[in-house]
Design a protein around this motif. Structure first.
Motif, PDB file in Angstrom:
ATOM      1  N   GLU A 527       0.793  -1.135   0.143  1.00 41.55           N
ATOM      2  CA  GLU A 527      -0.167  -0.023  -0.078  1.00 41.55           C
ATOM      3  C   GLU A 527       0.755   1.372   0.013  1.00 41.55           C
ATOM      4  O   GLU A 527       0.430   2.170  -0.672  1.00 41.55           O
ATOM      5  N   LEU A 528       1.859   1.185   0.735  1.00 42.23           N
ATOM      6  CA  LEU A 528       2.827   2.466   0.799  1.00 42.23           C
ATOM      7  C   LEU A 528       3.748   2.659  -0.476  1.00 42.23           C
ATOM      8  O   LEU A 528       3.641   3.561  -0.986  1.00 42.23           O
ATOM      9  N   ASP A 529       3.982   1.524  -1.143  1.00 44.25           N
ATOM     10  CA  ASP A 529       4.776   1.505  -2.494  1.00 44.25           C
ATOM     11  C   ASP A 529       3.700   2.159  -3.357  1.00 44.25           C
ATOM     12  O   ASP A 529       4.126   2.949  -4.314  1.00 44.25           O
ATOM     13  N   ASN A 530       2.332   1.707  -3.499  1.00 43.81           N
ATOM     14  CA  ASN A 530       1.426   2.243  -4.375  1.00 43.81           C
ATOM     15  C   ASN A 530       1.114   3.722  -4.192  1.00 43.81           C
ATOM     16  O   ASN A 530       1.055   4.509  -5.117  1.00 43.81           O
ATOM     17  N   TRP A 531       1.186   4.167  -2.850  1.00 42.97           N
ATOM     18  CA  TRP A 531       1.167   5.676  -2.613  1.00 42.97           C
ATOM     19  C   TRP A 531       2.031   6.411  -3.187  1.00 42.97           C
ATOM     20  O   TRP A 531       1.874   7.476  -3.770  1.00 42.97           O
ATOM     21  N   VAL A 532       3.424   5.785  -2.827  1.00 38.91           N
ATOM     22  CA  VAL A 532       4.615   6.703  -3.436  1.00 38.91           C
ATOM     23  C   VAL A 532       4.674   6.728  -5.124  1.00 38.91           C
ATOM     24  O   VAL A 532       4.746   7.769  -5.538  1.00 38.91           O
ATOM     25  N   LEU A 533       4.238   5.759  -5.541  1.00 38.92           N
ATOM     26  CA  LEU A 533       4.224   5.566  -7.042  1.00 38.92           C
ATOM     27  C   LEU A 533       2.914   6.585  -7.584  1.00 38.92           C
ATOM     28  O   LEU A 533       3.401   7.422  -8.538  1.00 38.92           O
ATOM     29  N   ARG A 534       1.882   6.621  -6.924  1.00 32.99           N
ATOM     30  CA  ARG A 534       0.905   7.378  -7.539  1.00 32.99           C
ATOM     31  C   ARG A 534       1.196   9.012  -7.224  1.00 32.99           C
ATOM     32  O   ARG A 534       1.109   9.895  -8.011  1.00 32.99           O
ATOM     33  N   ARG A 535       1.764   9.146  -6.113  1.00 34.68           N
ATOM     34  CA  ARG A 535       2.229  10.770  -5.761  1.00 34.68           C
ATOM     35  C   ARG A 535       3.116  10.995  -6.704  1.00 34.68           C
ATOM     36  O   ARG A 535       3.181  12.256  -7.204  1.00 34.68           O
ATOM     37  N   ALA A 536       4.242  10.274  -6.839  1.00 29.65           N
ATOM     38  CA  ALA A 536       5.358  10.573  -7.859  1.00 29.65           C
ATOM     39  C   ALA A 536       4.752  10.794  -9.193  1.00 29.65           C
ATOM     40  O   ALA A 536       5.376  11.707  -9.698  1.00 29.65           O
ATOM     41  N   CYS A 537       3.944  10.195  -9.717  1.00 32.44           N
ATOM     42  CA  CYS A 537       3.328  10.316 -11.172  1.00 32.44           C
ATOM     43  C   CYS A 537       2.703  11.439 -11.166  1.00 32.44           C
ATOM     44  O   CYS A 537       2.553  12.357 -12.071  1.00 32.44           O
ATOM     45  N   ARG A 538       1.861  11.839 -10.181  1.00 32.89           N
ATOM     46  CA  ARG A 538       1.149  12.971  -9.975  1.00 32.89           C
ATOM     47  C   ARG A 538       1.819  14.210 -10.081  1.00 32.89           C
ATOM     48  O   ARG A 538       1.811  15.079 -10.762  1.00 32.89           O
ATOM     49  N   ASP A 539       2.891  13.999  -9.094  1.00 33.49           N
ATOM     50  CA  ASP A 539       4.076  15.428  -9.062  1.00 33.49           C
ATOM     51  C   ASP A 539       4.678  15.531 -10.601  1.00 33.49           C
ATOM     52  O   ASP A 539       4.891  16.545 -11.028  1.00 33.49           O
ATOM     53  N   LEU A 540       4.927  14.237 -11.236  1.00 35.74           N
ATOM     54  CA  LEU A 540       5.493  14.339 -12.552  1.00 35.74           C
ATOM     55  C   LEU A 540       4.692  14.882 -13.577  1.00 35.74           C
ATOM     56  O   LEU A 540       5.197  15.633 -14.481  1.00 35.74           O
TER      57      LEU A 540
END
Length: 767
Positions: A527-540
């Motif tokens: 769940e934490l990895d998925n949160w990081v992935l989505r937030r990083a893609c959003r910032d990107l």
């Protein structure tokens, strides 16, 4: 003619005449029939008793009683029938001959009961036994008739004489068949069948007698004067004999009935005793199952807790000491995975035996499940617990032959002591488990005693776990920090590495080393990895202004998350939701994570690579990767771990290793990123030997994306000549972004070792 002393017609003397004025008393005939029926019923009932008695002596007694009832019944029927015979002659009976006839009847009864004592008879046995019994009854009848003393001579009609023998044999055969077949059964219908069979057998016995009487002819001299029929005391004598015999028969039937009830009660009692015995055995078995481990035959958790409570009570009264040891077999799962669960079970048996042999006779050894064992010992000082734990560890290190291999297993041990570490079994077990957890966390194959700070740490981790779940659920407190990755060819920022932080309401800003392990141990890492992935893609997706549109963000992927098939769909979904081109995302995985299951890993990485996402191997050189596998992996970038950079240029060995890694990576057509760059000398060395990208505190510490925008803009403006980047420019950049700098370009308020420790220990797989 004469045969065996008997006179048969027509050899009648010329001077004799046949006595025709003979009759029978009907009342005595009925009485004789009742006696015969009673004797038949008693015989059937006692035969049933004989068939159900197991004791040999009891069977003999019942056979004798049955023979007596049958003999006296038949003999009494015969004698009463003879007394019912009325003639115009004076008549009496010879006592010795009469007694001899009773003896013959007894022999016939014994033969009958002997036959009835067998559970089954063959046809030949039926015929032989019925022939013997029938001839005995016939002999008894005719011997009894010969006991009559009068002036008349006895003559017998041959056909009727033979018919009496046949009737006797047939009646005997019927009696045998009915007795054996009616021996089994119960209930009212069965009892009615016995009554009916008794009437039939009684009729057969009476028929034998009267057929013999019909065959009898009394011959008297022609000049003998006759008198009226004698009516002496025949009726009284018959009634007396009938009463005595019926009492004997009634007593025997009553005894049989009482014995039947008694035997039924005994059978019920034996059944109850057998049931109680089975219940005792079941209770023992259940207790064995409930308190002992079926595989190792050691006490299980329930049995251990019971004994622990008893020992604890004893020690409280005597003020003694106890030690609780938790043992866990190191890397036991590998045995099950590689050799199978059967081999794992065999190994557990051997281990259990070795633990038992290393302990003392009064020590309690239990298996709690899986590869977890527990030992309870009474001691006088703490050194005893240390010595026993060392003996167990030494015993465990002896080679074990398993599935054609010789292997050495090690164990981690945690120890808690009574009374200093707790005064209840639950508390002591919990503290021993915490000590075991510490042993496993310090490289395994070690012994640790419980200490108070372990409890504090465990409590803190429990609270952090609960708060981390809430932070993920509410998306509150978690943040992404980014560290620039600079392209040495252009001097521009080419990538950012996303690093997760947690703004804790009490403990402040937490780096991943404080909570990634908690996430991995409690199933939160995906769940934490998925949160990081989505937030990083959003910032990107927000970096669209000039100079930022080509930037790539690298996201760390946990080793546990890399084993999930859902990872490909999660990456695709995050890119699609943020409307980001796949080539702007790069996943970083450690080489140890890649080598965990190389076949599945290659397939998974190929699917991710097919999306257009870049792949980077992180912390290269710190693990155990094989070049043979490395060339098969669909990678784009190799990231050299900072541990090889930190001593450059002071360490020639590290310099040679870095040169070799760069050359190897370029040979495999891979880009090289070096992390942990902190000095211009390190930067100059990497630039000289063709490193593609650099990352480190020389340029910037991790910061929110908005704070890094001035740095990116400044680095992308120009590329100074000579040694790049110059100290003057670095100071300007850091002044713009972070405030005052030291000679290495590090802010005074930051600790450069925080992320170094995080990366080196792989505490940041989730970003």
């Amino acid at each position: 003619m004469d045969w065996l002393g008997l006179h048969f017609l027509p050899s009648v003397p010329a001077d004799a005449r046949m006595l025709l004025e003979c009759s029978h008393n009907p009342l005595l005939i009925v009485l004789a029939y009742l006696v015969a029926c009673s004797a038949s019923f008693a015989t059937l009932d006692i035969a049933e008793r004989v068939g159900h008695v197991d004791n040999r002596r009891a069977r003999i007694r019942w056979r004798a009683l049955g023979a007596l009832c049958l003999a006296v019944g038949i003999w009494a029927m015969h004698f009463i029938s003879m007394l019912s015979f009325q003639t115009p002659l004076e008549m009496h009976y010879d006592l010795p001959v009469t007694i001899a006839s009773l003896g013959i009847a007894l022999i016939s009864g014994m033969v009958a009961m002997e036959a009835l004592s067998h559970p089954h008879l063959r046809a030949a046995q039926y015929l032989f036994a019925s022939l013997c019994i029938g001839l005995g009854i016939t002999a008894m009848h005719y011997v009894g008739m010969s006991a009559m003393r009068s002036s008349a001579t006895h003559y017998y009609e041959p056909v009727r004489f033979a018919a009496s023998i046949i009737i006797a044999v047939a009646s005997s055969l019927a009696a045998l068949v009915l007795a054996i077949h009616l021996r089994q059964g119960s209930g009212m219908f069965h009892q009615l069948l016995k009554y009916g069979a008794s009437l039939v057998l009684g009729a057969g016995i009476v028929s034998t007698h009267f057929m013999g009487m019909w065959a009898l002819h009394l011959m008297v001299p022609a000049d003998l004067p006759l008198q009226g029929p004698s009516t002496d005391n025949s009726l009284h004598l018959s009634l007396t004999i009938a009463l005595i015999v019926l009492l004997i028969i009634a007593g025997s039937v009553s005894a049989a009935l009482a014995d039947k009830k008694l035997q039924a009660k005994e059978r019920d009692l034996r059944r109850v005793n057998a049931l109680l015995s089975q219940l005792d055995q079941a209770r023992v078995s259940l207790q064995q199952v409930a308190h002992y481990d079926a595989l190792t035959n050691l006490i299980n958790r329930r049995g251990f807790n019971q004994i622990f409570a008893e020992r604890l009570m004893e020690r409280k009264l005597t003020e003694g000491m106890l030690a609780v040891m938790f043992l866990d077999i190191d890397h036991f799962k590998r045995i099950n995975d590689s050799l199978g669960h059967d081999a794992g079970d065999e190994l557990l048996k051997v281990i259990a035996e070795r633990i038992r042999s290393a302990t003392r006779a009064h020590d309690v050894v239990a298996r709690f499940g899986g590869d977890e064992f527990c030992i309870l010992i009474a001691l006088h000082n703490t050194d005893e617990a240390q010595h026993l734990a060392q003996r167990v560890m030494q015993k465990m290190k002896e080679p074990i032959a398993l599935s054609g291999r010789r292997m050495v297993m090690t164990t981690s041990i945690g120890i808690s002591l009574y009374p200093q570490d707790g005064d209840t079994s639950e508390e002591l077990l919990k503290h021993a488990d915490l000590a075991l957890y510490q042993s496993k966390g310090h490289g395994r194959n070690s012994i640790h005693f419980f200490s108070a700070n372990l409890k504090t740490k465990a409590s803190l981790e429990l609270h952090l776990e609960e708060e981390l779940r809430a932070a993920l659920r509410e998306e509150n407190g978690l943040q992404l920090y980014y560290q620039p990755i600079v392209d040495l060819r252009t001097g521009h920022v080419a990538k950012f590495e996303a690093l997760v932080r947690w703004e804790h309401p009490i403990h402040g800003l937490l780096t991943p080393d404080r909570f990634i392990g908690i996430a991995e141990n409690n199933g939160l890492i995906a769940e934490l990895d998925n949160w990081v992935l989505r937030r990083a893609c959003r910032d990107l997706g927000l970096l669209t202004e000039p100079g930022f549109e080509k930037l790539v963000i690298a996201v760390n992927c946990s080793a546990l998350n890399l084993a999930r098939d859902e990872l490909v769909d999660e990456v695709s979904s995050a890119l699609r939701e943020a409307n980001v081109a796949p080539h702007r995302l790069e996943l970083e995985v450690t080489e140890n994570a890649l080598m965990g299951n190389i076949s599945n890993t290659i397939l998974l990485l190929q699917e991710i690579r097919a999306l257009g996402v870049g792949l980077s191997i992180d912390d290269f050189g710190t693990g155990y990767s094989s070049l043979a596998y490395l060339k098969r992996l669909p990678l784009d970038t190799v990231k050299i771990d900072r541990s090889f950079i930190i001593d450059i240029p002071k360490s020639p060995q590290d310099m040679e290793i870095v040169q070799a890694i760069i050359l190897m990576a370029h040979t495999l057509h891979l880009k090289v990123v070096t992390e942990g760059v902190e000095t211009p000398a390190q930067l100059e060395f990497l630039s000289q030997y063709g490193c593609d990208y650099v990352q480190g505190y020389l340029f910037s510490k991790p910061a929110p994306l908005s704070n890094l925008r001035p740095l990116v803009q400044q680095l992308n403006l120009s590329r100074p000549a000579g040694l790049w980047p110059s100290t003057t420019m670095l100071e300007a950049v850091n002044l713009a972004v972070q405030g005052p700098v030291n000679p290495l370009g590090l802010t005074d308020s930051s600790d450069p070792h925080t992320d170094r420790f995080t990366k080196a220990s792989r505490a940041e797989p989730a970003g």
